[in-house]
Motif scaffolding. Structure first.
Motif, PDB file in Angstrom:
ATOM      1  N   TRP A 224       5.448  -5.972  -9.370  1.00 55.20           N
ATOM      2  CA  TRP A 224       4.793  -7.123  -9.983  1.00 55.20           C
ATOM      3  C   TRP A 224       4.750  -7.014 -11.496  1.00 55.20           C
ATOM      4  O   TRP A 224       4.278  -7.885 -12.173  1.00 55.20           O
ATOM      5  CB  TRP A 224       3.382  -7.346  -9.424  1.00 55.20           C
ATOM      6  CG  TRP A 224       2.454  -6.175  -9.587  1.00 55.20           C
ATOM      7  CD1 TRP A 224       1.826  -5.783 -10.745  1.00 55.20           C
ATOM      8  CD2 TRP A 224       2.036  -5.251  -8.585  1.00 55.20           C
ATOM      9  NE1 TRP A 224       1.057  -4.673 -10.524  1.00 55.20           N
ATOM     10  CE2 TRP A 224       1.160  -4.337  -9.203  1.00 55.20           C
ATOM     11  CE3 TRP A 224       2.321  -5.123  -7.239  1.00 55.20           C
ATOM     12  CZ2 TRP A 224       0.570  -3.268  -8.496  1.00 55.20           C
ATOM     13  CZ3 TRP A 224       1.710  -4.075  -6.554  1.00 55.20           C
ATOM     14  CH2 TRP A 224       0.867  -3.170  -7.186  1.00 55.20           C
TER      15      TRP A 224
ATOM     16  N   TYR B  86       5.757  -0.707 -10.379  1.00 55.53           N
ATOM     17  CA  TYR B  86       5.363  -1.766  -9.446  1.00 55.53           C
ATOM     18  C   TYR B  86       6.313  -2.943  -9.591  1.00 55.53           C
ATOM     19  O   TYR B  86       6.814  -3.224 -10.664  1.00 55.53           O
ATOM     20  CB  TYR B  86       3.929  -2.225  -9.739  1.00 55.53           C
ATOM     21  CG  TYR B  86       2.972  -1.080  -9.939  1.00 55.53           C
ATOM     22  CD1 TYR B  86       2.588  -0.274  -8.869  1.00 55.53           C
ATOM     23  CD2 TYR B  86       2.471  -0.775 -11.200  1.00 55.53           C
ATOM     24  CE1 TYR B  86       1.732   0.791  -9.040  1.00 55.53           C
ATOM     25  CE2 TYR B  86       1.597   0.284 -11.380  1.00 55.53           C
ATOM     26  CZ  TYR B  86       1.232   1.073 -10.306  1.00 55.53           C
ATOM     27  OH  TYR B  86       0.373   2.132 -10.483  1.00 55.53           O
TER      28      TYR B  86
ATOM     29  N   THR C 198       8.069   6.315   3.257  1.00 54.15           N
ATOM     30  CA  THR C 198       8.639   5.960   1.962  1.00 54.15           C
ATOM     31  C   THR C 198      10.158   6.069   2.055  1.00 54.15           C
ATOM     32  O   THR C 198      10.687   6.883   2.807  1.00 54.15           O
ATOM     33  CB  THR C 198       8.077   6.808   0.802  1.00 54.15           C
ATOM     34  OG1 THR C 198       8.450   6.213  -0.450  1.00 54.15           O
ATOM     35  CG2 THR C 198       8.569   8.248   0.851  1.00 54.15           C
TER      36      THR C 198
ATOM     37  N   TRP D  78       2.650   6.730   7.780  1.00 50.03           N
ATOM     38  CA  TRP D  78       2.996   6.559   6.372  1.00 50.03           C
ATOM     39  C   TRP D  78       4.502   6.778   6.190  1.00 50.03           C
ATOM     40  O   TRP D  78       5.087   7.672   6.803  1.00 50.03           O
ATOM     41  CB  TRP D  78       2.212   7.558   5.521  1.00 50.03           C
ATOM     42  CG  TRP D  78       2.227   7.207   4.080  1.00 50.03           C
ATOM     43  CD1 TRP D  78       1.370   6.374   3.428  1.00 50.03           C
ATOM     44  CD2 TRP D  78       3.162   7.673   3.107  1.00 50.03           C
ATOM     45  NE1 TRP D  78       1.714   6.284   2.099  1.00 50.03           N
ATOM     46  CE2 TRP D  78       2.824   7.073   1.884  1.00 50.03           C
ATOM     47  CE3 TRP D  78       4.262   8.516   3.144  1.00 50.03           C
ATOM     48  CZ2 TRP D  78       3.518   7.297   0.708  1.00 50.03           C
ATOM     49  CZ3 TRP D  78       4.969   8.738   1.977  1.00 50.03           C
ATOM     50  CH2 TRP D  78       4.591   8.135   0.779  1.00 50.03           C
TER      51      TRP D  78
ATOM     52  N   PHE E 180       5.655   2.304   3.066  1.00 48.03           N
ATOM     53  CA  PHE E 180       4.267   1.830   2.980  1.00 48.03           C
ATOM     54  C   PHE E 180       3.926   1.269   1.606  1.00 48.03           C
ATOM     55  O   PHE E 180       3.513   0.115   1.475  1.00 48.03           O
ATOM     56  CB  PHE E 180       3.299   2.965   3.347  1.00 48.03           C
ATOM     57  CG  PHE E 180       1.858   2.571   3.170  1.00 48.03           C
ATOM     58  CD1 PHE E 180       1.189   1.893   4.168  1.00 48.03           C
ATOM     59  CD2 PHE E 180       1.182   2.860   1.995  1.00 48.03           C
ATOM     60  CE1 PHE E 180      -0.135   1.501   4.003  1.00 48.03           C
ATOM     61  CE2 PHE E 180      -0.151   2.482   1.820  1.00 48.03           C
ATOM     62  CZ  PHE E 180      -0.803   1.801   2.823  1.00 48.03           C
ATOM     63  N   TRP E 181       4.059   2.090   0.553  1.00 50.17           N
ATOM     64  CA  TRP E 181       3.674   1.610  -0.781  1.00 50.17           C
ATOM     65  C   TRP E 181       4.641   0.561  -1.295  1.00 50.17           C
ATOM     66  O   TRP E 181       4.247  -0.348  -2.039  1.00 50.17           O
ATOM     67  CB  TRP E 181       3.547   2.774  -1.763  1.00 50.17           C
ATOM     68  CG  TRP E 181       2.314   3.585  -1.534  1.00 50.17           C
ATOM     69  CD1 TRP E 181       2.242   4.889  -1.130  1.00 50.17           C
ATOM     70  CD2 TRP E 181       0.957   3.143  -1.654  1.00 50.17           C
ATOM     71  NE1 TRP E 181       0.926   5.285  -0.994  1.00 50.17           N
ATOM     72  CE2 TRP E 181       0.112   4.226  -1.321  1.00 50.17           C
ATOM     73  CE3 TRP E 181       0.369   1.926  -2.019  1.00 50.17           C
ATOM     74  CZ2 TRP E 181      -1.266   4.133  -1.339  1.00 50.17           C
ATOM     75  CZ3 TRP E 181      -1.022   1.843  -2.037  1.00 50.17           C
ATOM     76  CH2 TRP E 181      -1.819   2.930  -1.704  1.00 50.17           C
ATOM     77  N   GLU E 182       5.889   0.653  -0.920  1.00 49.50           N
ATOM     78  CA  GLU E 182       6.864  -0.355  -1.357  1.00 49.50           C
ATOM     79  C   GLU E 182       6.515  -1.726  -0.763  1.00 49.50           C
ATOM     80  O   GLU E 182       6.653  -2.744  -1.437  1.00 49.50           O
ATOM     81  CB  GLU E 182       8.280   0.070  -0.960  1.00 49.50           C
ATOM     82  CG  GLU E 182       8.764   1.353  -1.640  1.00 49.50           C
ATOM     83  CD  GLU E 182       8.252   2.637  -0.978  1.00 49.50           C
ATOM     84  OE1 GLU E 182       8.330   3.701  -1.634  1.00 49.50           O
ATOM     85  OE2 GLU E 182       7.766   2.590   0.174  1.00 49.50           O
ATOM     86  N   ARG E 183       6.046  -1.757   0.477  1.00 48.06           N
ATOM     87  CA  ARG E 183       5.598  -3.028   1.070  1.00 48.06           C
ATOM     88  C   ARG E 183       4.350  -3.560   0.375  1.00 48.06           C
ATOM     89  O   ARG E 183       4.035  -4.743   0.469  1.00 48.06           O
ATOM     90  CB  ARG E 183       5.288  -2.845   2.567  1.00 48.06           C
ATOM     91  CG  ARG E 183       6.513  -2.669   3.433  1.00 48.06           C
ATOM     92  CD  ARG E 183       6.191  -2.769   4.922  1.00 48.06           C
ATOM     93  NE  ARG E 183       5.111  -1.910   5.354  1.00 48.06           N
ATOM     94  CZ  ARG E 183       5.235  -0.637   5.749  1.00 48.06           C
ATOM     95  NH1 ARG E 183       6.436  -0.072   5.763  1.00 48.06           N
ATOM     96  NH2 ARG E 183       4.191   0.070   6.138  1.00 48.06           N
ATOM     97  N   ASN E 184       3.630  -2.672  -0.313  1.00 47.74           N
ATOM     98  CA  ASN E 184       2.398  -3.050  -0.989  1.00 47.74           C
ATOM     99  C   ASN E 184       2.567  -3.168  -2.508  1.00 47.74           C
ATOM    100  O   ASN E 184       1.604  -3.006  -3.255  1.00 47.74           O
ATOM    101  CB  ASN E 184       1.289  -2.059  -0.639  1.00 47.74           C
ATOM    102  CG  ASN E 184       0.802  -2.261   0.780  1.00 47.74           C
ATOM    103  OD1 ASN E 184       0.043  -3.182   1.063  1.00 47.74           O
ATOM    104  ND2 ASN E 184       1.274  -1.428   1.703  1.00 47.74           N
ATOM    105  N   GLY E 185       3.801  -3.443  -2.950  1.00 47.95           N
ATOM    106  CA  GLY E 185       4.032  -3.775  -4.345  1.00 47.95           C
ATOM    107  C   GLY E 185       4.647  -2.714  -5.223  1.00 47.95           C
ATOM    108  O   GLY E 185       4.956  -2.984  -6.384  1.00 47.95           O
ATOM    109  N   TYR E 186       4.826  -1.491  -4.710  1.00 52.28           N
ATOM    110  CA  TYR E 186       5.459  -0.455  -5.524  1.00 52.28           C
ATOM    111  C   TYR E 186       6.969  -0.703  -5.574  1.00 52.28           C
ATOM    112  O   TYR E 186       7.542  -1.300  -4.678  1.00 52.28           O
ATOM    113  CB  TYR E 186       5.186   0.931  -4.941  1.00 52.28           C
ATOM    114  CG  TYR E 186       3.822   1.495  -5.263  1.00 52.28           C
ATOM    115  CD1 TYR E 186       2.668   0.717  -5.183  1.00 52.28           C
ATOM    116  CD2 TYR E 186       3.676   2.825  -5.628  1.00 52.28           C
ATOM    117  CE1 TYR E 186       1.421   1.240  -5.466  1.00 52.28           C
ATOM    118  CE2 TYR E 186       2.424   3.366  -5.908  1.00 52.28           C
ATOM    119  CZ  TYR E 186       1.304   2.568  -5.830  1.00 52.28           C
ATOM    120  OH  TYR E 186       0.076   3.097  -6.105  1.00 52.28           O
TER     121      TYR E 186
ATOM    122  N   HIS F 191      -3.430   7.543   0.843  1.00 54.68           N
ATOM    123  CA  HIS F 191      -4.041   6.465   1.605  1.00 54.68           C
ATOM    124  C   HIS F 191      -4.348   6.989   3.001  1.00 54.68           C
ATOM    125  O   HIS F 191      -3.506   7.624   3.624  1.00 54.68           O
ATOM    126  CB  HIS F 191      -3.084   5.273   1.685  1.00 54.68           C
ATOM    127  CG  HIS F 191      -3.604   4.142   2.523  1.00 54.68           C
ATOM    128  ND1 HIS F 191      -4.513   3.234   2.045  1.00 54.68           N
ATOM    129  CD2 HIS F 191      -3.372   3.806   3.809  1.00 54.68           C
ATOM    130  CE1 HIS F 191      -4.795   2.362   3.004  1.00 54.68           C
ATOM    131  NE2 HIS F 191      -4.111   2.688   4.089  1.00 54.68           N
TER     132      HIS F 191
END
Length: 195
Positions: free
Chosen positions: A194, A192, A114, A112, A174-180, A27
């Protein structure tokens, strides 16, 4: 790509497919370094004393060869990778975490991040990579230093690493806040949150 033999099948987690390539996924922009005197690795947070390792000092740390398979959350797996890098233990000689430190946050360029449990960061199989398959990492793959945590999905192997923060409690990157997934075990298909 088809698997080469039955033993390959035992090395590939569920839902993954093999590739001979090394896909580039990230990203944001790729950082290109022109003045390595500006690069350092900061070790901070719940530590007895913060430390900052310059590029020159980092390149003088003892190096090892590491072999592993890697698995991306986007369903590709690449077997038989050979890396040259610095063991986590060599970097940890520069810092002493406080007893309450149980997690780390890896900080990379462009903000970024993690997260990892400290125990996973400290595993003998986790390391700071400088070369992949005999070649210096390209900027797209994390030059000059990327973390490699091969037992978790590859987004946990932060490219363009600049800092390791020691923390008492887990918090999303970053990705964990975005659903990972917060952990990312490929053998449990923790892709994910979700799902």
């Amino acid at each position: 790509m088809a698997m080469n033999n039955a033993s390959d099948a035992t090395r590939v987690p569920p839902g993954q497919r093999l590739t001979n390539g090394f896909p580039v996924l990230h990203h944001g922009e790729v950082p290109y370094y022109r003045d390595m005197s500006k690069w350092d690795l900061r070790l901070f947070g719940l530590v007895e004393e913060e430390a900052c390792i310059t590029y020159n000092a980092f390149m003088k740390l003892p190096r090892r060869t590491f072999a592993n398979d890697i698995h991306c959350v986007t369903t590709w797996s690449k077997l038989d990778n050979e890396w040259e890098g610095v063991a986590v233990a060599a970097v940890m000689a520069h810092v002493k975490p406080k007893p309450e430190a149980k997690y780390v946050m890896l900080h990379a360029e462009h903000g970024w991040t993690t997260n990892l449990p400290l125990a996973d960061f400290l595993r003998d199989t986790s390391f700071f990579a400088i070369k992949h398959n005999g070649e210096i990492l390209s900027p797209e793959h994390g030059y000059p230093v990327r973390m490699v945590v091969p037992h978790l999905y590859f987004w946990k192997s932060a490219k363009w690493l600049r800092g390791v923060e020691f923390m008492a409690a887990d918090k999303p990157g970053f990705w964990e806040r975005n659903g990972y997934n917060m952990y990312g075990d490929p053998w449990k298909e923790q892709r994910y949150d979700w799902d």
